[in-house]
Design a protein around this motif. Structure first.
Motif, PDB file in Angstrom:
ATOM      1  N   TYR A 140       0.841  -1.214   0.000  1.00  9.48           N
ATOM      2  CA  TYR A 140       0.000   0.000   0.000  1.00  9.48           C
ATOM      3  C   TYR A 140       0.869   1.254   0.000  1.00  9.48           C
ATOM      4  O   TYR A 140       0.600   2.211  -0.737  1.00  9.48           O
ATOM      5  CB  TYR A 140      -0.909  -0.028   1.229  1.00  9.48           C
ATOM      6  CG  TYR A 140      -1.854   1.153   1.327  1.00  9.48           C
ATOM      7  CD1 TYR A 140      -2.876   1.328   0.402  1.00  9.48           C
ATOM      8  CD2 TYR A 140      -1.729   2.086   2.359  1.00  9.48           C
ATOM      9  CE1 TYR A 140      -3.754   2.402   0.497  1.00  9.48           C
ATOM     10  CE2 TYR A 140      -2.603   3.158   2.464  1.00  9.48           C
ATOM     11  CZ  TYR A 140      -3.621   3.309   1.528  1.00  9.48           C
ATOM     12  OH  TYR A 140      -4.478   4.378   1.618  1.00  9.48           O
ATOM     13  N   MET A 141       1.915   1.246   0.813  1.00  9.15           N
ATOM     14  CA  MET A 141       2.823   2.399   0.841  1.00  9.15           C
ATOM     15  C   MET A 141       3.439   2.641  -0.525  1.00  9.15           C
ATOM     16  O   MET A 141       3.518   3.783  -0.993  1.00  9.15           O
ATOM     17  CB  MET A 141       3.929   2.154   1.880  1.00  9.15           C
ATOM     18  CG  MET A 141       4.933   3.301   2.026  1.00  9.15           C
ATOM     19  SD  MET A 141       6.269   3.343   0.782  1.00  9.15           S
ATOM     20  CE  MET A 141       7.205   1.878   1.230  1.00  9.15           C
ATOM     21  N   LEU A 142       3.859   1.568  -1.205  1.00 11.80           N
ATOM     22  CA  LEU A 142       4.464   1.706  -2.526  1.00 11.80           C
ATOM     23  C   LEU A 142       3.492   2.351  -3.507  1.00 11.80           C
ATOM     24  O   LEU A 142       3.822   3.327  -4.189  1.00 11.80           O
ATOM     25  CB  LEU A 142       4.902   0.333  -3.046  1.00 11.80           C
ATOM     26  CG  LEU A 142       5.367   0.264  -4.501  1.00 11.80           C
ATOM     27  CD1 LEU A 142       6.573   1.165  -4.736  1.00 11.80           C
ATOM     28  CD2 LEU A 142       5.680  -1.180  -4.891  1.00 11.80           C
ATOM     29  N   ASP A 143       2.282   1.809  -3.593  1.00 14.11           N
ATOM     30  CA  ASP A 143       1.308   2.337  -4.551  1.00 14.11           C
ATOM     31  C   ASP A 143       0.933   3.788  -4.251  1.00 14.11           C
ATOM     32  O   ASP A 143       0.862   4.624  -5.162  1.00 14.11           O
ATOM     33  CB  ASP A 143       0.042   1.470  -4.528  1.00 14.11           C
ATOM     34  CG  ASP A 143       0.015   0.457  -5.661  1.00 14.11           C
ATOM     35  OD1 ASP A 143       1.101  -0.001  -6.062  1.00 14.11           O
ATOM     36  OD2 ASP A 143      -1.079   0.122  -6.143  1.00 14.11           O
ATOM     37  N   THR A 144       0.667   4.100  -2.995  1.00  8.07           N
ATOM     38  CA  THR A 144       0.254   5.462  -2.661  1.00  8.07           C
ATOM     39  C   THR A 144       1.406   6.450  -2.831  1.00  8.07           C
ATOM     40  O   THR A 144       1.171   7.609  -3.195  1.00  8.07           O
ATOM     41  CB  THR A 144      -0.294   5.536  -1.224  1.00  8.07           C
ATOM     42  OG1 THR A 144       0.659   4.975  -0.302  1.00  8.07           O
ATOM     43  CG2 THR A 144      -1.605   4.770  -1.100  1.00  8.07           C
ATOM     44  N   THR A 145       2.635   6.001  -2.615  1.00  3.88           N
ATOM     45  CA  THR A 145       3.799   6.858  -2.852  1.00  3.88           C
ATOM     46  C   THR A 145       3.931   7.175  -4.343  1.00  3.88           C
ATOM     47  O   THR A 145       4.192   8.320  -4.731  1.00  3.88           O
ATOM     48  CB  THR A 145       5.081   6.171  -2.348  1.00  3.88           C
ATOM     49  OG1 THR A 145       5.006   6.048  -0.922  1.00  3.88           O
ATOM     50  CG2 THR A 145       6.316   6.977  -2.699  1.00  3.88           C
ATOM     51  N   LEU A 146       3.748   6.161  -5.189  1.00  2.00           N
ATOM     52  CA  LEU A 146       3.800   6.387  -6.634  1.00  2.00           C
ATOM     53  C   LEU A 146       2.714   7.361  -7.073  1.00  2.00           C
ATOM     54  O   LEU A 146       2.970   8.319  -7.812  1.00  2.00           O
ATOM     55  CB  LEU A 146       3.640   5.053  -7.369  1.00  2.00           C
ATOM     56  CG  LEU A 146       4.787   4.048  -7.220  1.00  2.00           C
ATOM     57  CD1 LEU A 146       4.391   2.686  -7.791  1.00  2.00           C
ATOM     58  CD2 LEU A 146       6.057   4.557  -7.891  1.00  2.00           C
ATOM     59  N   SER A 195      23.453   0.260  -1.207  1.00  2.00           N
ATOM     60  CA  SER A 195      22.006   0.449  -1.222  1.00  2.00           C
ATOM     61  C   SER A 195      21.653   1.697  -0.421  1.00  2.00           C
ATOM     62  O   SER A 195      22.422   2.147   0.431  1.00  2.00           O
ATOM     63  CB  SER A 195      21.290  -0.771  -0.638  1.00  2.00           C
ATOM     64  OG  SER A 195      21.687  -0.990   0.709  1.00  2.00           O
ATOM     65  N   GLU A 196      20.481   2.273  -0.705  1.00  2.00           N
ATOM     66  CA  GLU A 196      20.082   3.501  -0.016  1.00  2.00           C
ATOM     67  C   GLU A 196      18.575   3.614   0.063  1.00  2.00           C
ATOM     68  O   GLU A 196      17.852   2.947  -0.682  1.00  2.00           O
ATOM     69  CB  GLU A 196      20.663   4.722  -0.727  1.00  2.00           C
ATOM     70  CG  GLU A 196      20.274   4.822  -2.195  1.00  2.00           C
ATOM     71  CD  GLU A 196      20.953   5.986  -2.892  1.00  2.00           C
ATOM     72  OE1 GLU A 196      21.228   6.993  -2.217  1.00  2.00           O
ATOM     73  OE2 GLU A 196      21.191   5.888  -4.113  1.00  2.00           O
ATOM     74  N   ILE A 197      18.117   4.465   0.976  1.00  2.00           N
ATOM     75  CA  ILE A 197      16.686   4.708   1.154  1.00  2.00           C
ATOM     76  C   ILE A 197      16.264   5.830   0.215  1.00  2.00           C
ATOM     77  O   ILE A 197      16.926   6.861   0.118  1.00  2.00           O
ATOM     78  CB  ILE A 197      16.361   5.104   2.604  1.00  2.00           C
ATOM     79  CG1 ILE A 197      16.769   3.986   3.572  1.00  2.00           C
ATOM     80  CG2 ILE A 197      14.882   5.434   2.762  1.00  2.00           C
ATOM     81  CD1 ILE A 197      15.981   2.710   3.429  1.00  2.00           C
ATOM     82  N   LEU A 198      15.149   5.627  -0.482  1.00  2.00           N
ATOM     83  CA  LEU A 198      14.586   6.671  -1.329  1.00  2.00           C
ATOM     84  C   LEU A 198      13.558   7.463  -0.522  1.00  2.00           C
ATOM     85  O   LEU A 198      12.574   6.885  -0.041  1.00  2.00           O
ATOM     86  CB  LEU A 198      13.906   6.050  -2.557  1.00  2.00           C
ATOM     87  CG  LEU A 198      13.242   7.043  -3.515  1.00  2.00           C
ATOM     88  CD1 LEU A 198      14.288   7.936  -4.175  1.00  2.00           C
ATOM     89  CD2 LEU A 198      12.422   6.303  -4.568  1.00  2.00           C
ATOM     90  N   PRO A 199      13.768   8.762  -0.327  1.00  2.00           N
ATOM     91  CA  PRO A 199      12.773   9.576   0.396  1.00  2.00           C
ATOM     92  C   PRO A 199      11.418   9.499  -0.307  1.00  2.00           C
ATOM     93  O   PRO A 199      11.341   9.551  -1.539  1.00  2.00           O
ATOM     94  CB  PRO A 199      13.359  10.984   0.335  1.00  2.00           C
ATOM     95  CG  PRO A 199      14.827  10.788   0.101  1.00  2.00           C
ATOM     96  CD  PRO A 199      14.931   9.556  -0.747  1.00  2.00           C
ATOM     97  N   THR A 200      10.357   9.370   0.483  1.00  2.00           N
ATOM     98  CA  THR A 200       9.017   9.243  -0.087  1.00  2.00           C
ATOM     99  C   THR A 200       8.116  10.356   0.427  1.00  2.00           C
ATOM    100  O   THR A 200       8.170  10.711   1.606  1.00  2.00           O
ATOM    101  CB  THR A 200       8.401   7.880   0.291  1.00  2.00           C
ATOM    102  OG1 THR A 200       8.416   7.741   1.719  1.00  2.00           O
ATOM    103  CG2 THR A 200       9.197   6.741  -0.316  1.00  2.00           C
ATOM    104  N   PRO A 201       7.268  10.896  -0.454  1.00  2.00           N
ATOM    105  CA  PRO A 201       6.416  12.011  -0.061  1.00  2.00           C
ATOM    106  C   PRO A 201       5.071  11.590   0.513  1.00  2.00           C
ATOM    107  O   PRO A 201       4.242  12.424   0.850  1.00  2.00           O
ATOM    108  CB  PRO A 201       6.200  12.741  -1.391  1.00  2.00           C
ATOM    109  CG  PRO A 201       6.192  11.642  -2.402  1.00  2.00           C
ATOM    110  CD  PRO A 201       7.171  10.611  -1.903  1.00  2.00           C
ATOM    111  N   GLY A 202       4.806  10.291   0.584  1.00  2.00           N
ATOM    112  CA  GLY A 202       3.485   9.818   1.017  1.00  2.00           C
ATOM    113  C   GLY A 202       3.177  10.172   2.460  1.00  2.00           C
ATOM    114  O   GLY A 202       4.054  10.505   3.250  1.00  2.00           O
ATOM    115  N   SER A 203       1.891  10.086   2.788  1.00  2.00           N
ATOM    116  CA  SER A 203       1.461  10.441   4.144  1.00  2.00           C
ATOM    117  C   SER A 203       0.827   9.257   4.863  1.00  2.00           C
ATOM    118  O   SER A 203       0.088   9.440   5.833  1.00  2.00           O
ATOM    119  CB  SER A 203       0.453  11.597   4.073  1.00  2.00           C
ATOM    120  OG  SER A 203      -0.669  11.223   3.284  1.00  2.00           O
TER     121      SER A 203
END
Length: 327
Positions: A140-146, A195-203
């Motif tokens: 869910y986080m992946l889809d809503t972030t996209l 490897s690294e973390i991609l900042p995400t704008p989701g809420s």
């Protein structure tokens, strides 16, 4: 004498039946979100409440919920998304009920990029291969972030996988990124150099919940109350003695203090049943339907009434102020 003998026999049978009650089986996901359960177990709060409990450890709330659905556990820890998907399997006869939310997190799931992925922002994921565990909070986080970044999830190659496969697939560059829950992102940063973390704008704010089989409701309410009392004590222990709670988390998850510092500010431990959880479940159900993630649902078939899946009685009796649902 006969009356007295009969009374004694009846009492004896009653005591035997009570004594024969099987311990409750609790399937627990091995995640920082389960800390109140770890604390209650270590500190003896379950035993002091007079509760017999058998804890089963699994990797992922989706597996904990599956054990409950298969009748192999009486209770499970699961995210709101896992519970939502499970409710669609039989909306009118769902065999479980939500008893309480006991932690929320603003960033439990993260997007981890492989080394030299060429991705610097969410929009760069178009055409990339991104692995996740389908039907979970990470999915869910992946889809809503996209979607929040204007990216159609169908433009991304989303690869279904299980958590154990993630590290090898990322190392071998078979995946460009993974969306997964803690502590796996932290472990990936350690085991996959570069490897690294991609900042995400989701809420998305995850809710992690205690779910119980419907067969418990009523007949075993006293035990459910004892369980909630023990978890409330555990959460107060976490608040009063964070150093001790962090030490336990390091021990249970076999991770170091750097990991604790990484996740500690984002997890908020509190027993509750509130309206925002219902709103989240309804939003997640709309996403699952619109995204085509509910393969067995017929067109026009309605979503479950999530309020009917909540059993608030034990929590209302233990912590009345923590229940703010609008019936």
């Amino acid at each position: 004498m006969l009356v007295g003998l009969g009374l004694a026999l009846n009492l004896g049978l009653g005591l035997s039946a009570i004594g024969a009650t099987e311990p409750l089986r609790l399937a627990v996901s091995m995640t920082p979100l389960s800390l109140p359960i770890f604390v209650a177990e270590q500190q003896g709060y379950f035993a002091e409440a007079g509760l017999q409990l058998r804890v089963q450890e699994v990797v992922g709330g989706h597996r904990a919920m599956q054990l409950l659905l298969e009748g192999k556990a009486d209770l499970a820890t699961a995210s709101d998304v896992v519970m939502m998907f499970s409710s669609f399997k039989n909306p009118s006869l769902a065999p479980f009920a939500l008893l309480a939310s006991f932690v929320s997190s603003s960033s439990d799931s993260k997007l981890v990029l492989r080394p030299q992925s060429g991705v610097s922002q969410v929009r760069d994921l178009r055409g990339k291969r991104v692995g996740t565990v389908m039907g979970t909070a990470s999915h869910y986080m992946l889809d809503t972030t996209l979607l929040a970044s204007g990216v159609d999830p169908k433009s991304v190659h989303i690869i279904p996988l299980q958590p154990e496969a993630i590290a090898d697939l990322l190392k071998s560059s078979q995946l460009d990124a993974v969306a997964i829950w803690e502590p796996l992102p932290f472990k990936l940063l350690q085991s996959v150099p570069g490897s690294e973390i991609l900042p995400t704008p989701g809420s998305y704010r995850l809710s992690f919940n205690l779910v119980g089989a419907k067969t418990l409701l009523g007949p075993r309410d006293d035990e459910l109350k004892k369980l909630l009392v023990a978890l409330d004590r555990a959460q107060r222990h976490i608040e009063r003695k964070p150093d001790m709670a962090q030490a336990l988390l390091r021990e249970r998850l076999k991770l170091d203090q750097a990991f604790i510092d990484w996740i500690w500010p984002t997890n908020h431990y509190r027993l509750a049943l509130d309206q925002s959880l219902l709103s989240s479940l309804e939003a997640e159900a709309r996403w699952a339907r619109q995204g085509g993630h509910l393969k067995d649902i017929k067109p026009g078939e309605g979503a479950p009434n999530f309020l009917d899946l909540i059993y608030a009685k034990p929590l209302r009796q233990v912590l009345p102020a923590s229940v703010t649902l609008i019936d």
